[in-house]
Design a protein around this motif. Structure first.
Motif, PDB file in Angstrom:
ATOM      1  N   ARG A   1       0.875  -1.177   0.000  1.00  0.00           N
ATOM      2  CA  ARG A   1       0.000   0.000   0.000  1.00  0.00           C
ATOM      3  C   ARG A   1       0.908   1.221   0.000  1.00  0.00           C
ATOM      4  O   ARG A   1       1.903   1.260   0.711  1.00  0.00           O
ATOM      5  CB  ARG A   1      -0.903   0.022   1.244  1.00  0.00           C
ATOM      6  CG  ARG A   1      -1.757  -1.210   1.382  1.00  0.00           C
ATOM      7  CD  ARG A   1      -2.748  -1.300   0.258  1.00  0.00           C
ATOM      8  NE  ARG A   1      -3.610  -2.460   0.412  1.00  0.00           N
ATOM      9  CZ  ARG A   1      -4.327  -2.946  -0.556  1.00  0.00           C
ATOM     10  NH1 ARG A   1      -4.306  -2.409  -1.748  1.00  0.00           N
ATOM     11  NH2 ARG A   1      -5.085  -4.002  -0.346  1.00  0.00           N
ATOM     12  N   ARG A   2       0.573   2.225  -0.802  1.00  0.00           N
ATOM     13  CA  ARG A   2       1.450   3.383  -0.968  1.00  0.00           C
ATOM     14  C   ARG A   2       0.728   4.688  -0.658  1.00  0.00           C
ATOM     15  O   ARG A   2      -0.430   4.850  -1.033  1.00  0.00           O
ATOM     16  CB  ARG A   2       1.984   3.412  -2.395  1.00  0.00           C
ATOM     17  CG  ARG A   2       2.888   2.238  -2.694  1.00  0.00           C
ATOM     18  CD  ARG A   2       3.316   2.212  -4.162  1.00  0.00           C
ATOM     19  NE  ARG A   2       4.305   1.184  -4.411  1.00  0.00           N
ATOM     20  CZ  ARG A   2       4.027  -0.099  -4.598  1.00  0.00           C
ATOM     21  NH1 ARG A   2       2.774  -0.516  -4.567  1.00  0.00           N
ATOM     22  NH2 ARG A   2       4.984  -0.963  -4.811  1.00  0.00           N
TER      23      ARG A   2
ATOM     24  N   ARG B   1      -1.957   2.093  10.715  1.00  0.00           N
ATOM     25  CA  ARG B   1      -2.347   0.759  11.192  1.00  0.00           C
ATOM     26  C   ARG B   1      -1.508  -0.330  10.530  1.00  0.00           C
ATOM     27  O   ARG B   1      -1.098  -1.296  11.179  1.00  0.00           O
ATOM     28  CB  ARG B   1      -3.837   0.547  10.933  1.00  0.00           C
ATOM     29  CG  ARG B   1      -4.694   1.481  11.776  1.00  0.00           C
ATOM     30  CD  ARG B   1      -6.153   1.407  11.405  1.00  0.00           C
ATOM     31  NE  ARG B   1      -6.876   2.368  12.213  1.00  0.00           N
ATOM     32  CZ  ARG B   1      -7.940   3.027  11.811  1.00  0.00           C
ATOM     33  NH1 ARG B   1      -8.436   2.808  10.606  1.00  0.00           N
ATOM     34  NH2 ARG B   1      -8.530   3.886  12.599  1.00  0.00           N
ATOM     35  N   ASN B   2      -1.253  -0.164   9.236  1.00  0.00           N
ATOM     36  CA  ASN B   2      -0.420  -1.142   8.526  1.00  0.00           C
ATOM     37  C   ASN B   2       1.019  -1.124   9.039  1.00  0.00           C
ATOM     38  O   ASN B   2       1.636  -2.176   9.211  1.00  0.00           O
ATOM     39  CB  ASN B   2      -0.444  -0.881   7.020  1.00  0.00           C
ATOM     40  CG  ASN B   2      -1.776  -1.225   6.395  1.00  0.00           C
ATOM     41  OD1 ASN B   2      -2.544  -2.021   6.929  1.00  0.00           O
ATOM     42  ND2 ASN B   2      -2.071  -0.616   5.265  1.00  0.00           N
ATOM     43  N   LEU B   3       1.564   0.066   9.287  1.00  0.00           N
ATOM     44  CA  LEU B   3       2.939   0.162   9.771  1.00  0.00           C
ATOM     45  C   LEU B   3       3.068  -0.414  11.178  1.00  0.00           C
ATOM     46  O   LEU B   3       4.064  -1.084  11.490  1.00  0.00           O
ATOM     47  CB  LEU B   3       3.421   1.614   9.727  1.00  0.00           C
ATOM     48  CG  LEU B   3       4.900   1.850   9.987  1.00  0.00           C
ATOM     49  CD1 LEU B   3       5.784   1.014   9.075  1.00  0.00           C
ATOM     50  CD2 LEU B   3       5.216   3.335   9.823  1.00  0.00           C
ATOM     51  N   ARG B   4       2.078  -0.194  12.009  1.00  0.00           N
ATOM     52  CA  ARG B   4       2.094  -0.805  13.347  1.00  0.00           C
ATOM     53  C   ARG B   4       2.156  -2.328  13.238  1.00  0.00           C
ATOM     54  O   ARG B   4       2.885  -2.985  13.975  1.00  0.00           O
ATOM     55  CB  ARG B   4       0.837  -0.417  14.124  1.00  0.00           C
ATOM     56  CG  ARG B   4       0.869   0.957  14.718  1.00  0.00           C
ATOM     57  CD  ARG B   4      -0.436   1.264  15.436  1.00  0.00           C
ATOM     58  NE  ARG B   4      -0.398   2.597  16.004  1.00  0.00           N
ATOM     59  CZ  ARG B   4      -1.432   3.414  16.036  1.00  0.00           C
ATOM     60  NH1 ARG B   4      -2.614   3.022  15.561  1.00  0.00           N
ATOM     61  NH2 ARG B   4      -1.310   4.616  16.574  1.00  0.00           N
ATOM     62  N   ALA B   5       1.373  -2.872  12.327  1.00  0.00           N
ATOM     63  CA  ALA B   5       1.322  -4.335  12.174  1.00  0.00           C
ATOM     64  C   ALA B   5       2.596  -4.885  11.539  1.00  0.00           C
ATOM     65  O   ALA B   5       3.122  -5.911  11.968  1.00  0.00           O
ATOM     66  CB  ALA B   5       0.105  -4.736  11.341  1.00  0.00           C
ATOM     67  N   ALA B   6       3.110  -4.186  10.526  1.00  0.00           N
ATOM     68  CA  ALA B   6       4.267  -4.692   9.786  1.00  0.00           C
ATOM     69  C   ALA B   6       5.589  -4.427  10.503  1.00  0.00           C
ATOM     70  O   ALA B   6       6.499  -5.249  10.466  1.00  0.00           O
ATOM     71  CB  ALA B   6       4.305  -4.068   8.387  1.00  0.00           C
ATOM     72  N   GLY B   7       5.709  -3.242  11.103  1.00  0.00           N
ATOM     73  CA  GLY B   7       6.947  -2.880  11.780  1.00  0.00           C
ATOM     74  C   GLY B   7       8.058  -2.417  10.860  1.00  0.00           C
ATOM     75  O   GLY B   7       9.124  -2.019  11.314  1.00  0.00           O
TER      76      GLY B   7
END
Length: 150
Positions: free
Chosen positions: A48-49, A74-80
């Motif tokens: 996702r960009r 939310r995606n960055l929290r999950a992916a790290g």
């Protein structure tokens, strides 16, 4: 848990601003230091960009979410981890969320640099606001410390 703030962009803003800045950044033109953030979706696993404005304070770099708890947050929290892109240059990074108590100086620096672009999302708080005012809005604006992979 209190409701997390998220100011969703309008369709016109997405088409004119996000898509234009994203296209320019993908083609090697950084608008005022912008980068294209790429993060794996927490459900789909697909990239996702979004255009972002990385902030450098001293020797550290940060991503600030002016619109609040967005999908990229939310995606960055999950992916790290994720990627920052400009043209063909891709920078891999890991991300750690910054606690609210550490955010006032970072939000002040961010607003000093980009208030002209994002000030409307900070409820009248700006770079000249008190630490108390910046601390009050800190929960509404996630900040991530990013470290480049070698």
């Amino acid at each position: 848990m209190a409701e997390q703030r998220y100011l969703k962009p309008g369709r016109i803003e997405v088409r004119l601003l996000h898509n234009t800045v994203g296209w320019l950044t993908r083609h090697g033109v950084s608008v005022a230091g912008s980068r294209e953030l790429a993060v794996r979706g927490r459900k789909s696993g697909e990239w996702r960009r979004n255009p972002v404005n990385p902030l450098t304070v001293g020797s550290e770099r940060f991503l600030v979410a002016p619109r609040g708890h967005t999908q990229w947050v939310r995606n960055l929290r999950a992916a790290g981890d994720g990627q920052l892109r400009v043209g063909k240059r891709i920078e891999q990074f890991t991300a750690v969320e910054v606690p609210d108590a550490e955010k006032p100086a970072l939000l002040r620096a961010y607003l000093s640099r980009w208030k002209w672009e994002v000030g409307a999302f900070f409820d009248g708080v700006g770079p000249d606001s008190s630490d108390g005012e910046l601390l009050r809005i800190a929960p509404d604006h996630p900040v991530f410390r990013i470290t480049e992979h070698n």
